[in-house]
Scaffold this motif. Structure first.
Motif, short mmCIF file in Angstrom:
data_model
loop_
_atom_site.label_atom_id
_atom_site.label_comp_id
_atom_site.label_asym_id
_atom_site.label_seq_id
_atom_site.Cartn_x
_atom_site.Cartn_y
_atom_site.Cartn_z
N VAL A 133 0.85 -1.19 0.00
CA VAL A 133 0.00 0.00 0.00
C VAL A 133 0.88 1.24 0.00
O VAL A 133 2.05 1.19 0.41
N SER A 134 0.33 2.33 -0.47
CA SER A 134 1.04 3.60 -0.39
C SER A 134 0.00 4.71 -0.33
O SER A 134 -0.94 4.73 -1.12
N PHE A 135 0.19 5.62 0.61
CA PHE A 135 -0.76 6.70 0.83
C PHE A 135 -0.09 8.05 0.57
O PHE A 135 0.76 8.49 1.34
N GLY A 136 -0.46 8.69 -0.53
CA GLY A 136 -0.01 10.05 -0.80
C GLY A 136 1.46 10.21 -1.09
O GLY A 136 2.00 11.31 -0.96
N ALA A 137 2.14 9.15 -1.53
CA ALA A 137 3.58 9.23 -1.74
C ALA A 137 3.97 9.56 -3.18
O ALA A 137 5.12 9.93 -3.44
N LEU A 138 3.04 9.43 -4.13
CA LEU A 138 3.41 9.56 -5.53
C LEU A 138 3.91 10.96 -5.90
O LEU A 138 4.65 11.12 -6.86
N GLY A 139 3.51 11.95 -5.12
CA GLY A 139 3.99 13.30 -5.40
C GLY A 139 5.48 13.49 -5.21
O GLY A 139 6.05 14.49 -5.65
N HIS A 140 6.13 12.52 -4.57
CA HIS A 140 7.58 12.60 -4.35
C HIS A 140 8.38 11.94 -5.47
O HIS A 140 9.60 11.79 -5.35
N PHE A 141 7.70 11.54 -6.54
CA PHE A 141 8.38 10.91 -7.67
C PHE A 141 8.04 11.65 -8.95
O PHE A 141 6.90 12.06 -9.15
N LEU A 142 9.02 11.78 -9.80
CA LEU A 142 8.82 12.41 -11.10
C LEU A 142 8.23 11.40 -12.07
O LEU A 142 8.42 10.18 -11.91
N PRO A 143 7.50 11.86 -13.09
CA PRO A 143 6.92 10.92 -14.05
C PRO A 143 7.94 9.95 -14.65
O PRO A 143 7.63 8.78 -14.87
N ALA A 144 9.16 10.41 -14.89
CA ALA A 144 10.18 9.55 -15.48
C ALA A 144 10.58 8.41 -14.55
O ALA A 144 11.18 7.42 -15.00
N GLU A 145 10.28 8.53 -13.25
CA GLU A 145 10.64 7.49 -12.29
C GLU A 145 9.57 6.41 -12.14
O GLU A 145 9.79 5.40 -11.47
N LEU A 146 8.41 6.61 -12.74
CA LEU A 146 7.32 5.66 -12.59
C LEU A 146 7.68 4.24 -13.03
O LEU A 146 7.33 3.27 -12.35
N PRO A 147 8.36 4.05 -14.17
CA PRO A 147 8.70 2.67 -14.56
C PRO A 147 9.56 1.95 -13.53
O PRO A 147 9.33 0.77 -13.24
N VAL A 148 10.54 2.66 -12.95
CA VAL A 148 11.39 2.04 -11.94
C VAL A 148 10.57 1.72 -10.69
O VAL A 148 10.69 0.62 -10.12
N LEU A 149 9.74 2.65 -10.27
CA LEU A 149 8.93 2.45 -9.07
C LEU A 149 7.98 1.27 -9.25
O LEU A 149 7.87 0.40 -8.38
N ALA A 150 7.29 1.22 -10.40
CA ALA A 150 6.36 0.12 -10.66
C ALA A 150 7.11 -1.21 -10.73
O ALA A 150 6.63 -2.24 -10.23
N GLY A 151 8.30 -1.19 -11.32
CA GLY A 151 9.09 -2.41 -11.40
C GLY A 151 9.55 -2.91 -10.04
O GLY A 151 9.57 -4.12 -9.78
N GLN A 152 9.90 -1.99 -9.16
CA GLN A 152 10.31 -2.37 -7.81
C GLN A 152 9.16 -3.01 -7.05
O GLN A 152 9.34 -4.03 -6.37
N VAL A 153 7.98 -2.43 -7.14
CA VAL A 153 6.82 -2.99 -6.45
C VAL A 153 6.48 -4.37 -7.02
O VAL A 153 6.19 -5.31 -6.27
N HIS A 154 6.52 -4.49 -8.33
CA HIS A 154 6.24 -5.78 -8.96
C HIS A 154 7.21 -6.84 -8.45
O HIS A 154 6.82 -7.99 -8.18
N ALA A 155 8.48 -6.45 -8.26
CA ALA A 155 9.50 -7.41 -7.85
C ALA A 155 9.33 -7.87 -6.41
O ALA A 155 9.72 -9.01 -6.07
N VAL A 156 8.78 -7.03 -5.52
CA VAL A 156 8.67 -7.42 -4.12
C VAL A 156 7.34 -8.10 -3.80
O VAL A 156 7.15 -8.60 -2.69
N LEU A 157 6.42 -8.13 -4.78
CA LEU A 157 5.15 -8.83 -4.58
C LEU A 157 5.27 -10.29 -5.01
O LEU A 157 5.88 -10.61 -6.03
#
Length: 244
Positions: A125-149
């Protein structure tokens, strides 16, 4: 806007001129007395939605801050709940106020873009954290979450409907983002905190490209707008596989 126990304007200014990590370290002792902490109404609504979607064994609160979302994990997870944040100050506050009852809770200091876990969780889960990431970082962030699930695991993100362009809230958020862009253009280190940088459609697209199966769930506790659309939704992004 702030309670008497909250930060002063001077303290907020010092935070805003710091890095994200240092700024939240400074704000941490008073963070829970600001409007930035996720309100109980959102936590309760997300917890109720996840109870309908679950059950879950092990949960991770991504960018947990002072730990508001860990109460949701303790409510819906049967085995463990983990909070991860890269601000040592925020984690120190979270450790002093663990959620009561439910499963055991632990805390880890780490960057969400480089998570130190294997596929160890059934729920993120994540609450209100997306504002701390730039659009260009979304692929890395999504990949990290996918990897830990684990296969069949779920990422859950509550989102509010954007304010109408004619509303005061729309212009307030637009103005805040404009001020932050100017600040980051003339001052170092940058402080990444934007309300409108990551668009809803782009977020869904990146989650799907990372391999998630994405669904949207209305949060009925917040009602509907005049056009019938929900005022708030829960995005669930499921890693395919498993028995779910």
């Amino acid at each position: 806007m702030f309670s008497p126990e909250g930060p002063t304007l001077r303290e907020l200014a010092v935070q805003a001129l710091s890095s994200v990590e240092r700024g939240y370290d400074l704000l941490a002792p008073k963070f829970d007395h600001t409007p930035f902490r996720t309100p109980p109404s959102v936590l309760d609504a997300v917890g109720a939605a996840l109870e309908r979607i679950g059950p879950f064994d092990d949960g991770l609160d991504l960018c947990c801050g002072t730990g508001a979302g860990l109460g949701v994990l303790a409510r819906v997870c049967r085995r463990t709940a983990t909070g991860v944040d890269f601000s040592a100050g925020m984690l120190a506050v979270a450790r002093r106020h663990p959620p009561g009852g439910g499963c055991p809770v632990s805390w880890v200091r780490a960057d969400a873009r480089a998570l130190p876990f294997t596929a160890a969780f059934d729920l993120v889960v994540s609450f209100g954290a997306l504002g701390h990431f730039l659009p260009a970082e979304l692929p890395v962030l999504a990949g990290q979450v996918h990897a830990v699930l684990r296969p069949g695991g779920v990422l859950a993100l509550p989102v509010s409907a954007p304010p109408r362009p004619a509303s005061a809230a729309f212009w307030a958020l637009l103005g805040f983002d404009a001020v932050m862009r100017v600040r980051n253009a003339v001052w170092r280190p940058p402080f990444v905190m934007y309300y409108r940088a990551i668009r809803f459609g782009a977020l869904l697209r990146e989650l799907r490209q990372a391999g998630f199966e994405v669904e949207l769930h209305a949060l009925p506790e917040f009602g509907r707008r005049a056009d019938g659309s929900p005022r708030a939704r829960l995005i669930t992004a499921r890693r395919p596989g498993g028995d779910a």
